[in-house]
Design a protein around this motif. Structure first.
Motif, mmCIF file in Angstrom:
data_model
loop_
_atom_site.group_PDB
_atom_site.id
_atom_site.type_symbol
_atom_site.label_atom_id
_atom_site.label_comp_id
_atom_site.label_asym_id
_atom_site.label_seq_id
_atom_site.Cartn_x
_atom_site.Cartn_y
_atom_site.Cartn_z
ATOM 1 N N GLU A 95 1.878 -17.684 -0.406
ATOM 2 C CA GLU A 95 0.976 -16.605 0.011
ATOM 3 C C GLU A 95 1.604 -15.264 -0.405
ATOM 4 N N TYR A 96 1.626 -15.021 -1.706
ATOM 5 C CA TYR A 96 2.371 -13.891 -2.247
ATOM 6 C C TYR A 96 1.758 -12.541 -1.875
ATOM 7 N N LYS A 97 0.452 -12.454 -1.904
ATOM 8 C CA LYS A 97 -0.194 -11.186 -1.546
ATOM 9 C C LYS A 97 0.031 -10.844 -0.076
ATOM 10 N N LYS A 98 -0.083 -11.862 0.791
ATOM 11 C CA LYS A 98 0.151 -11.624 2.222
ATOM 12 C C LYS A 98 1.597 -11.215 2.481
ATOM 13 N N SER A 99 2.508 -11.817 1.744
ATOM 14 C CA SER A 99 3.923 -11.471 1.898
ATOM 15 C C SER A 99 4.169 -10.015 1.512
ATOM 16 N N ASN A 100 3.590 -9.583 0.391
ATOM 17 C CA ASN A 100 3.743 -8.180 -0.023
ATOM 18 C C ASN A 100 3.126 -7.230 0.992
ATOM 19 N N LEU A 101 1.985 -7.632 1.558
ATOM 20 C CA LEU A 101 1.335 -6.802 2.564
ATOM 21 C C LEU A 101 2.208 -6.690 3.812
ATOM 22 N N LYS A 102 2.837 -7.784 4.175
ATOM 23 C CA LYS A 102 3.732 -7.769 5.346
ATOM 24 C C LYS A 102 4.933 -6.859 5.086
ATOM 25 N N LEU A 103 5.496 -6.942 3.885
ATOM 26 C CA LEU A 103 6.655 -6.109 3.546
ATOM 27 C C LEU A 103 6.312 -4.629 3.509
ATOM 28 N N SER A 104 5.038 -4.307 3.228
ATOM 29 C CA SER A 104 4.644 -2.897 3.163
ATOM 30 C C SER A 104 4.698 -2.213 4.521
ATOM 31 N N ARG A 105 4.838 -2.999 5.587
ATOM 32 C CA ARG A 105 4.936 -2.417 6.927
ATOM 33 C C ARG A 105 6.320 -1.841 7.199
ATOM 34 N N ILE A 106 7.270 -2.131 6.333
ATOM 35 C CA ILE A 106 8.625 -1.586 6.498
ATOM 36 C C ILE A 106 8.653 -0.168 5.952
ATOM 37 N N SER A 107 9.184 0.750 6.724
ATOM 38 C CA SER A 107 9.209 2.161 6.348
ATOM 39 C C SER A 107 10.036 2.384 5.083
ATOM 40 N N ALA A 108 9.425 3.057 4.114
ATOM 41 C CA ALA A 108 10.131 3.356 2.860
ATOM 42 C C ALA A 108 11.297 4.308 3.107
ATOM 43 N N SER A 109 11.149 5.223 4.066
ATOM 44 C CA SER A 109 12.237 6.156 4.365
ATOM 45 C C SER A 109 13.443 5.426 4.939
ATOM 46 N N ASP A 110 13.192 4.373 5.742
ATOM 47 C CA ASP A 110 14.304 3.587 6.277
ATOM 48 C C ASP A 110 15.023 2.831 5.166
#
Length: 309
Positions: A119-134
């Motif tokens: 489920e590659y698209k769902k995985s990328n969507l989940k990872l996008s919830r991590i703050s880029a600034s962090d």
């Protein structure tokens, strides 16, 4: 004006007592009059002479004392305030430096599971919830590495899915076959299943291939680990005999697998673009029910190229 013989201050002529020191003027009046030039020693003994000494007001000293007290109190408050700041400051620094680096553990775990399940698209969507600034902070470097690794796997998986979809669409189009000396440039009929995407099975130090996609129309794309791609055209025919290959029981072998001799079902000849020459692959169905390709060439005690669908 009356001059007080005791304090030397001036008083009105009607004053019976000195307005400044309270001396009784009647005592002087009753004593013999002094004439100009009279010796001071003739002054009555009852009236002790005191030099003219003006009294000093007390209010300037009071004001100065109050001002000094205010300065002392102000300095005390300033020192106390400075002391408080020195105590509080380390506490503030300590709280700002403590960072919860485990707050993304659940997201990483869920994204990994999605990647494993394809489920590659769902995985990328989940990872996008991590703050880029962090992710840009040094304390989150381990999280950033995991995000990069998962993202790379997801992109590779999505690309493989896209390649398979393109191959299926080309197969469905079922373009007319062009035969040359008994060979077919299209992978249709009994050959249709060989139009597929294959992955390099056991990588040796000098080999950088990653994926090999053969389209139903005979188009070939080879992707390499460094991001480069090779293109060519393939023809397919039946084949027989014995060809060298690997045991393909493992999914991703880390050590060189055992070699074995196989009986190929098909022979796929690839002509690479831009004068890249030709290359022959022999296709067969492995014991693990996976389509396999081998070039049958011995290299470093093993096989030069083996691909698995």
């Amino acid at each position: 004006m009356k001059i007080c013989p005791k304090c030397g201050e001036e008083n009105s002529d009607q004053s019976l007592f000195c307005e400044h020191c309270g001396f009784e003027f009647a005592k002087v009046d009753e004593s013999p009059k002094r004439t100009q030039g009279t010796n001071l020693q003739d002054f009555p003994s009852s009236a002790t002479y005191t030099p003219n000494k003006k009294s000093v007001p007390k209010w300037p000293f009071i004001i100065a004392g109050v001002a000094l007290l205010a300065v002392v109190v102000g300095v005390g408050f300033a020192m106390a305030s400075r002391g408080d700041n020195q105590v509080v400051q380390p506490s503030a620094t300590s709280s700002s430096s403590s960072t919860d680096t485990s707050k993304y553990d659940d997201i990483i775990a869920e994204a990994k599971e999605m990647t494993i399940n394809g489920e590659y698209k769902k995985s990328n969507l989940k990872l996008s919830r991590i703050s880029a600034s962090d992710l840009g902070k040094s304390e989150f470097s381990a999280i950033a590495d995991e995000v990069d690794e998962l993202t790379e796997k997801n992109e590779e998986g999505l690309q493989q899915e896209e390649d398979k979809t393109a191959a299926q669409k080309a197969q469905e189009a079922n373009k007319p076959a062009v035969t040359t000396s008994g060979s077919s440039s299209t992978f249709s009929g009994d050959y249709a299943k060989w139009a597929n995407t294959y992955y390099f099975y056991y990588s040796q130090s000098s080999q950088k291939q990653s994926a090999l996609t053969i389209g139903a129309n005979g188009s070939v794309t080879q992707k390499n680990v460094n991001g480069t791609q090779y293109f060519g055209e393939a023809t397919i025919t039946s084949a027989s005999g014995n060809v060298l290959s690997y045991e393909t029981n493992e999914q991703y072998p880390s050590d060189m697998p055992d070699t074995k001799s196989i009986n190929p079902n098909v022979k796929i000849t690839v002509t690479w673009d831009n004068g890249g020459g030709t290359q022959i692959y022999y296709g067969y169905l492995s014991y693990s029910s996976r389509l396999a390709l081998t070039d049958g060439v011995v290299k470093n005690g093993g096989v030069n190229e083996v691909w698995i669908s």
